[in-house]
Design an enzyme around this catalytic site. Structure first.
Site, PDB file in Angstrom:
ATOM      1  CG  HIS A 252      -4.720  12.127   2.212  1.00  0.00           C
ATOM      2  ND1 HIS A 252      -4.865  11.199   1.210  1.00  0.00           N
ATOM      3  CD2 HIS A 252      -3.418  12.472   2.236  1.00  0.00           C
ATOM      4  CE1 HIS A 252      -3.679  11.002   0.649  1.00  0.00           C
ATOM      5  NE2 HIS A 252      -2.785  11.760   1.254  1.00  0.00           N
ATOM      6  NE  ARG A 307      -0.702  14.567   3.233  1.00  0.00           N
ATOM      7  CZ  ARG A 307       0.040  14.320   4.293  1.00  0.00           C
ATOM      8  NH1 ARG A 307      -0.186  14.952   5.421  1.00  0.00           N
ATOM      9  NH2 ARG A 307       1.001  13.424   4.241  1.00  0.00           N
ATOM     10  CE  LYS A 310       3.181  16.235   1.524  1.00  0.00           C
ATOM     11  NZ  LYS A 310       3.322  15.133   2.459  1.00  0.00           N
ATOM     12  CG  ASP A 313       1.379  10.353  -6.046  1.00  0.00           C
ATOM     13  OD1 ASP A 313       1.231   9.613  -7.033  1.00  0.00           O
ATOM     14  OD2 ASP A 313       1.687   9.923  -4.921  1.00  0.00           O
ATOM     15  CB  CYS A 315      -1.694   7.022  -6.774  1.00  0.00           C
ATOM     16  SG  CYS A 315      -1.287   8.005  -5.328  1.00  0.00           S
ATOM     17  CE1 TYR A 316      -3.194  10.581  -2.923  1.00  0.00           C
ATOM     18  CE2 TYR A 316      -1.414  12.050  -3.598  1.00  0.00           C
ATOM     19  CZ  TYR A 316      -1.974  11.164  -2.683  1.00  0.00           C
ATOM     20  OH  TYR A 316      -1.298  10.873  -1.523  1.00  0.00           O
ATOM     21  CG  ASP A 383       4.697  10.090  -6.762  1.00  0.00           C
ATOM     22  OD1 ASP A 383       4.385  11.138  -7.308  1.00  0.00           O
ATOM     23  OD2 ASP A 383       5.119  10.035  -5.581  1.00  0.00           O
ATOM     24  CG  ASP A 390       4.418   1.682  -7.332  1.00  0.00           C
ATOM     25  OD1 ASP A 390       3.197   1.523  -7.190  1.00  0.00           O
ATOM     26  OD2 ASP A 390       4.956   2.809  -7.282  1.00  0.00           O
ATOM     27  CG  HIS A 393       2.209   5.119  -7.959  1.00  0.00           C
ATOM     28  ND1 HIS A 393       2.917   4.638  -6.888  1.00  0.00           N
ATOM     29  CD2 HIS A 393       1.690   6.314  -7.587  1.00  0.00           C
ATOM     30  CE1 HIS A 393       2.835   5.533  -5.898  1.00  0.00           C
ATOM     31  NE2 HIS A 393       2.100   6.551  -6.292  1.00  0.00           N
TER      32      HIS A 393
HETATM   33  C1  FPP Z   1      -0.275   9.945   2.756  1.00  0.00           C
HETATM   34  O1  FPP Z   1       0.852   9.552   2.141  1.00  0.00           O
HETATM   35  C2  FPP Z   1      -1.315   8.900   2.493  1.00  0.00           C
HETATM   36  C3  FPP Z   1      -2.310   8.644   3.314  1.00  0.00           C
HETATM   37  C4  FPP Z   1      -2.409   9.352   4.591  1.00  0.00           C
HETATM   38  C5  FPP Z   1      -3.403   7.624   3.012  1.00  0.00           C
HETATM   39  C6  FPP Z   1      -3.699   7.445   1.574  1.00  0.00           C
HETATM   40  C7  FPP Z   1      -4.929   6.658   1.362  1.00  0.00           C
HETATM   41  C8  FPP Z   1      -5.258   6.182   0.168  1.00  0.00           C
HETATM   42  C9  FPP Z   1      -4.429   6.412  -1.032  1.00  0.00           C
HETATM   43  C10 FPP Z   1      -6.560   5.427  -0.022  1.00  0.00           C
HETATM   44  C11 FPP Z   1      -6.368   3.960  -0.065  1.00  0.00           C
HETATM   45  C12 FPP Z   1      -7.656   3.308  -0.321  1.00  0.00           C
HETATM   46  C13 FPP Z   1      -8.004   2.064   0.041  1.00  0.00           C
HETATM   47  C14 FPP Z   1      -9.313   1.524  -0.384  1.00  0.00           C
HETATM   48  C15 FPP Z   1      -7.127   1.199   0.837  1.00  0.00           C
HETATM   49  P1  FPP Z   1       2.041  10.569   1.814  1.00  0.00           P
HETATM   50  O2  FPP Z   1       2.256  11.520   2.944  1.00  0.00           O
HETATM   51  O3  FPP Z   1       3.200   9.732   1.406  1.00  0.00           O
HETATM   52  O4  FPP Z   1       1.498  11.289   0.523  1.00  0.00           O
HETATM   53  P2  FPP Z   1       1.009  12.794   0.252  1.00  0.00           P
HETATM   54  O5  FPP Z   1       2.178  13.681   0.456  1.00  0.00           O
HETATM   55  O6  FPP Z   1       0.587  12.764  -1.183  1.00  0.00           O
HETATM   56  O7  FPP Z   1      -0.132  13.079   1.195  1.00  0.00           O
HETATM   57 ZN    ZN Z   2       1.023   7.970  -5.104  1.00  0.00          ZN
END
Ligand code: FPP
Ligand code: ZN
Length: 501
Positions: A252, A307, A310, A313, A315-316, A383, A390, A393
């Protein structure tokens, strides 16, 4: 030529067996396509302005009026809300008045636990994640001396807290009775590096643990199997082998950023303490391949996903886009060449980053995702449309945009400048610890912006400040807090671009 032809839009192929995943992907592509079309109004070269004022107002509203009720679920993340807001201001180039700084310092120090570490809210237990957010926020608002807050950080308590979380396999719990997670390890390493708390004892086995979190895809997951689950018992004193410990989850972007940044933060320890044992390794090419696969196609406007299979977004933009910058640094891509070019006095124009291929991800496309898709009309970033803005983001979209604008890299020349200014303390310390402290200080502060290579899609008015890829603080803030805690002075930057802060 239609916009679709011009933009080379290829929807994700479907195989006649729709699933919630493929339906969501198709719906997202349509949303992003509409979002682009509605903003270019016939002129396909048009790039939106970064609505800096609106974003500042969004952050300011939360700071002045307090966060709205929907943030109640983040009651245990209060230092994060502060960090996201303050670092948002830093990236946007907004300075803070003394009253706001004092208020932030007092609020953060009230979250410091009597036995060390910071909690997410008043009366809560200390935890590695809010500890990182609190210390980063203190780097922005604090200073040395009376009322500056930095002397009030209980470093001894913090070190004891860190050691109390250490597991026999080199990992750390995120809090007492909590879980093991690479996010916590990154937070610990970033704080220990900033506050001069690194010791060989603290870091023993941690590189092996991080290396064991890399999955078959190339990215990193949350943790690797603990020895007890593998029937290995307590591994302390045995080998910290990577091979015998499989990763525990799915690769991830968030974990991959944390693991990669941890890996880089661990390099001074690896260089110092592994002369008599095998060095652990990560698969850097597999990591890079996975990271680049996370950048969406043209129809996804070049945003990043977290990932495989998916959705993109905003934030990535930071967690994955920023991680590519880390890997570029890890590979030392062209570092010597760049320094040599600067020394030979190559002009900015010759040097200028005109070709996106210069980088390992498409920086233009990422800037377009943030500008077209991640800005909310009422201020703040999101996102993806039609989601609301928020604080989280807002910061990570801005940080990702900044990473795509500025080319930060670990400069050999800067490393030499910082190293030459290093002064050993008066207290005699063992040689290994002295080298570890020196190398951690010098490596962290060797990251600078490559001069003349910033590229602002949509024009100079979209420029953000550069942010340090290992900490997500500006270089000025990370230099300030590290100089204070290591008792060092920072030499003026020679060739490296100063205009970024
Ligand atoms: C899945 O969310 C998200 C995670 C499994 C963890 C994400 C981790 C970070 C963003 C790093 C944070 C860093 C620190 C230093 C605390 P989702 O299933 O809602 O999103 P997705 O579909 O995009 O994977
Ligand atoms: Zn996000």
């Amino acid at each position: 030529m239609t916009l679709a032809e011009e933009r080379n839009w290829h929807p994700m192929p479907v195989d006649g067996y729709p699933t919630p995943t493929s339906d969501l992907q198709t719906a997202t592509e349509k949303i992003l396509q509409d979002c682009l079309e509605s903003q270019i109004s016939g002129d396909s070269a048009h790039i939106p302005a970064l609505q800096k004022n609106a974003h500042v107002q969004f952050l300011l509203r939360n700071l002045v009026q307090g966060f709205p009720a929907r943030y109640t679920s983040q009651d245990a993340s209060q230092p994060w809300l502060i960090f996201w807001t303050l670092q948002g201001f830093s990236v946007l180039g907004v300075g803070l008045d003394e009253q706001t700084k004092t208020r932030a310092i007092d609020t953060l120090l009230a979250l410091q636990h009597p036995s060390g570490g910071f909690a997410g809210g008043p009366g809560q237990f200390p935890h590695l994640l809010p500890t990182y957010a609190a210390v980063c926020a203190m780097a922005i608002v604090g200073k040395g001396g009376e009322g500056g807050g930095w002397e009030k950080i209980d470093r001894e308590g913090l070190y004891d807290f860190f050691m109390s979380l250490k597991q026999p396999d080199g990992s750390f719990l995120v809090s007492h009775y909590g879980e093991v997670d690479v996010r916590g390890i990154y937070c610990l390493l970033a704080v220990a590096t900033m506050l001069d708390l690194l010791t060989p004892e603290l870091l023993e086995g941690t590189p092996e643990f991080i290396a064991a979190c890399q999955t078959y895809e190339g990215g990193f997951c949350n943790a690797s199997f603990p020895d007890w689950a593998l029937g290995l018992g307590n591994a302390k004193g045995k080998s910290f082998s990577t091979d015998s410990r499989p990763p525990l989850g799915e690769a991830h972007g968030g974990y991959t950023f944390c693991a990669t940044a941890s890996w880089i933060l661990l390099q001074p320890y690896i260089q110092t303490c592994y002369s008599d044992k095998p060095k652990p390794h990560i698969q850097t090419s597999a990591l890079l391949r996975w990271l680049t696969q996370m950048q969406g196609s043209e129809i996804e406007l070049g945003g990043f996903k977290g990932r495989t299979n998916k959705l993109v977004d905003g934030c990535y933009s930071w967690w994955v886009g920023g991680c590519v910058v880390l890997v570029e640094g890890l590979l030392g891509l062209g570092e010597q060449d760049k320094d040599a070019e600067h020394e030979q006095g190559k002009s900015d124009e010759e040097d200028a980053w005109d070709d996106v291929d210069d980088s390992l991800f498409n920086r233009r496309a990422l800037q377009e995702y943030v500008l077209f898709a991640a800005q909310h009309s009422a201020g703040g970033l999101v996102d993806k449309p039609p989601k609301g803005p928020d604080a989280y983001h807002t910061l990570y979209c801005l940080s990702g945009l900044s990473a795509a604008q500025h080319h930060m890299f670990p400069s050999g020349t800067r490393r030499k400048e910082v190293s030459e200014a290093w002064k050993d303390g008066e207290k005699p310390a063992d040689a290994q610890l002295t080298k570890l402290r020196h190398d951690a200080f010098v490596s962290s502060l060797s990251w600078v912006e490559e001069e003349g290579t910033a590229k602002y899609i949509g024009g100079e008015q979209n420029r953000l400040n550069a942010t340090h890829p290992l900490s997500n603080l500006t270089v000025t803030h990370i230099e300030g807090i590290m100089a204070h805690f290591y008792g060092q002075s920072i030499p003026r930057r020679g060739f490296s671009a100063k205009k970024s802060e």
